[in-house]
Design a protein around this motif. Structure first.
Motif, PDB file in Angstrom:
ATOM      1  N   ALA A  84      -0.220  23.575   3.443  1.00 32.61           N
ATOM      2  CA  ALA A  84       0.476  23.425   2.206  1.00 32.61           C
ATOM      3  C   ALA A  84       1.714  21.769   2.795  1.00 32.61           C
ATOM      4  N   THR A  85       2.529  22.527   3.941  1.00 31.99           N
ATOM      5  CA  THR A  85       3.271  21.101   4.019  1.00 31.99           C
ATOM      6  C   THR A  85       2.361  19.989   4.438  1.00 31.99           C
ATOM      7  N   ASN A  86       2.089  19.774   5.161  1.00 34.08           N
ATOM      8  CA  ASN A  86       0.927  18.891   6.033  1.00 34.08           C
ATOM      9  C   ASN A  86       0.431  18.245   4.389  1.00 34.08           C
ATOM     10  N   GLY A  87      -0.179  18.879   3.291  1.00 39.63           N
ATOM     11  CA  GLY A  87      -0.775  18.206   2.452  1.00 39.63           C
ATOM     12  C   GLY A  87       0.424  18.497   1.248  1.00 39.63           C
ATOM     13  N   ILE A  88       1.822  18.182   1.433  1.00 37.18           N
ATOM     14  CA  ILE A  88       2.826  17.865   0.606  1.00 37.18           C
ATOM     15  C   ILE A  88       2.901  16.736   0.865  1.00 37.18           C
ATOM     16  N   LEU A  89       3.470  16.650   1.902  1.00 34.01           N
ATOM     17  CA  LEU A  89       4.916  15.722   2.825  1.00 34.01           C
ATOM     18  C   LEU A  89       3.370  14.570   3.598  1.00 34.01           C
ATOM     19  N   VAL A  90       2.329  14.685   3.442  1.00 35.92           N
ATOM     20  CA  VAL A  90       1.919  13.491   3.884  1.00 35.92           C
ATOM     21  C   VAL A  90       0.831  13.547   3.509  1.00 35.92           C
ATOM     22  N   LEU A  91      -0.601  13.748   3.172  1.00 38.64           N
ATOM     23  CA  LEU A  91      -1.304  13.434   2.520  1.00 38.64           C
ATOM     24  C   LEU A  91      -1.208  13.387   0.923  1.00 38.64           C
ATOM     25  N   LEU A  92      -0.571  14.072   0.497  1.00 43.63           N
ATOM     26  CA  LEU A  92      -0.746  13.582  -0.678  1.00 43.63           C
ATOM     27  C   LEU A  92       0.028  12.714  -1.292  1.00 43.63           C
ATOM     28  N   PRO A  93       1.399  11.983  -0.918  1.00 48.81           N
ATOM     29  CA  PRO A  93       1.773  10.737  -1.254  1.00 48.81           C
ATOM     30  C   PRO A  93       0.952   9.265  -0.237  1.00 48.81           C
ATOM     31  N   SER A  94       0.151  10.007   0.857  1.00 49.60           N
ATOM     32  CA  SER A  94      -0.925   8.850   1.465  1.00 49.60           C
ATOM     33  C   SER A  94      -1.976   8.507   0.725  1.00 49.60           C
ATOM     34  N   VAL A 106      -4.299  -5.108  -1.127  1.00 50.48           N
ATOM     35  CA  VAL A 106      -3.219  -4.955  -0.027  1.00 50.48           C
ATOM     36  C   VAL A 106      -3.825  -4.445   1.678  1.00 50.48           C
ATOM     37  N   PHE A 107      -4.681  -4.834   2.257  1.00 45.84           N
ATOM     38  CA  PHE A 107      -4.869  -4.212   3.446  1.00 45.84           C
ATOM     39  C   PHE A 107      -4.293  -4.391   4.506  1.00 45.84           C
ATOM     40  N   ASP A 108      -3.111  -3.919   5.067  1.00 45.01           N
ATOM     41  CA  ASP A 108      -2.942  -4.965   6.369  1.00 45.01           C
ATOM     42  C   ASP A 108      -2.509  -3.543   6.900  1.00 45.01           C
ATOM     43  N   THR A 109      -1.907  -4.191   7.444  1.00 45.54           N
ATOM     44  CA  THR A 109      -1.871  -3.147   8.896  1.00 45.54           C
ATOM     45  C   THR A 109      -0.504  -2.105   8.398  1.00 45.54           C
ATOM     46  N   THR A 110       0.194  -2.244   7.700  1.00 39.28           N
ATOM     47  CA  THR A 110       0.563  -0.481   6.541  1.00 39.28           C
ATOM     48  C   THR A 110      -0.030   0.500   6.470  1.00 39.28           C
ATOM     49  N   PHE A 111      -1.156  -0.282   5.633  1.00 40.08           N
ATOM     50  CA  PHE A 111      -2.301   0.361   5.076  1.00 40.08           C
ATOM     51  C   PHE A 111      -3.186   0.629   5.953  1.00 40.08           C
ATOM     52  N   TYR A 112      -3.998   0.653   7.107  1.00 39.77           N
ATOM     53  CA  TYR A 112      -4.535   1.310   8.491  1.00 39.77           C
ATOM     54  C   TYR A 112      -3.551   2.353   9.806  1.00 39.77           C
ATOM     55  N   THR A 113      -2.325   2.189   8.908  1.00 42.21           N
ATOM     56  CA  THR A 113      -1.826   2.693   9.592  1.00 42.21           C
ATOM     57  C   THR A 113      -1.383   4.063   8.985  1.00 42.21           C
ATOM     58  N   VAL A 114      -0.599   3.975   7.517  1.00 42.06           N
ATOM     59  CA  VAL A 114      -0.852   5.196   6.837  1.00 42.06           C
ATOM     60  C   VAL A 114      -2.078   5.955   7.243  1.00 42.06           C
ATOM     61  N   GLN A 115      -3.221   5.054   6.792  1.00 38.60           N
ATOM     62  CA  GLN A 115      -4.388   6.022   6.049  1.00 38.60           C
ATOM     63  C   GLN A 115      -4.877   6.135   7.891  1.00 38.60           C
ATOM     64  N   ALA A 116      -4.586   5.874   9.653  1.00 39.32           N
ATOM     65  CA  ALA A 116      -5.254   6.793   9.682  1.00 39.32           C
ATOM     66  C   ALA A 116      -4.254   7.977  10.275  1.00 39.32           C
TER      67      ALA A 116
END
Length: 148
Positions: A84-94, A106-116
């Motif tokens: 739940a914590t992972n989902g709320i704090l990482v997955l949903l905002p990501s 916009v497929f930049d370094t930030t996009f791919y970092t967040v995707q990783a």
């Protein structure tokens, strides 16, 4: 009724997260920017299925586990807190961030970092939900044996 609802909700949650994870990987490997944007948008809309499934699985699991002192129940509860914590704090905002960035092209370094980070968090939840499924099946078998 509660065990069947719990099992169905948990299975839907696991299948949904697995689908999100695979669609991300496959769209990146085999698709172009439009495919990635479509996958990210679909994932965001898919939250309408995932969030209620997770909430239902958590609520029914907590209700069924109330009063049980078995270590498996406590382990499942700890895992659900991480999930739940992972989902709320990482997955949903990501998911929101990546969908908006992909829609804007916009497929930049930030996009791919967040995707990783999203892929790692998603894989973590897939593993933890899989372990909870395994333990839930063992608990159901135990409950059924005791009823007989």
């Amino acid at each position: 009724m509660k065990p069947k609802l719990h099992a169905a909700a948990g299975a839907i949650a696991l299948a949904t997260i697995l689908t999100f994870w695979l669609s991300t990987v496959l769209s990146e490997i085999f698709g172009g920017p439009a495919t990635v944007a479509a996958a990210k948008t679909a994932i965001l809309y898919g939250m309408a299925l995932l969030i209620p499934a997770m909430a239902t699985a958590g609520a029914t699991g907590a209700a069924m586990g109330r009063g049980w002192k078995l270590p498996q129940v406590q382990v499942k509860l700890r895992r659900m807190k991480i999930i739940a914590t992972n989902g709320i704090l990482v997955l949903l905002p990501s998911a929101v961030f990546l969908a908006f960035r992909a829609q804007a092209g916009v497929f930049d370094t930030t996009f791919y970092t967040v995707q990783a980070i999203e892929l790692l968090a998603g894989a973590t939840n897939i593993i933890l939900l899989g372990l909870n499924l395994r333990d839930g099946l063992a608990l159901a078998l135990r409950r059924n044996r005791r009823a007989v």
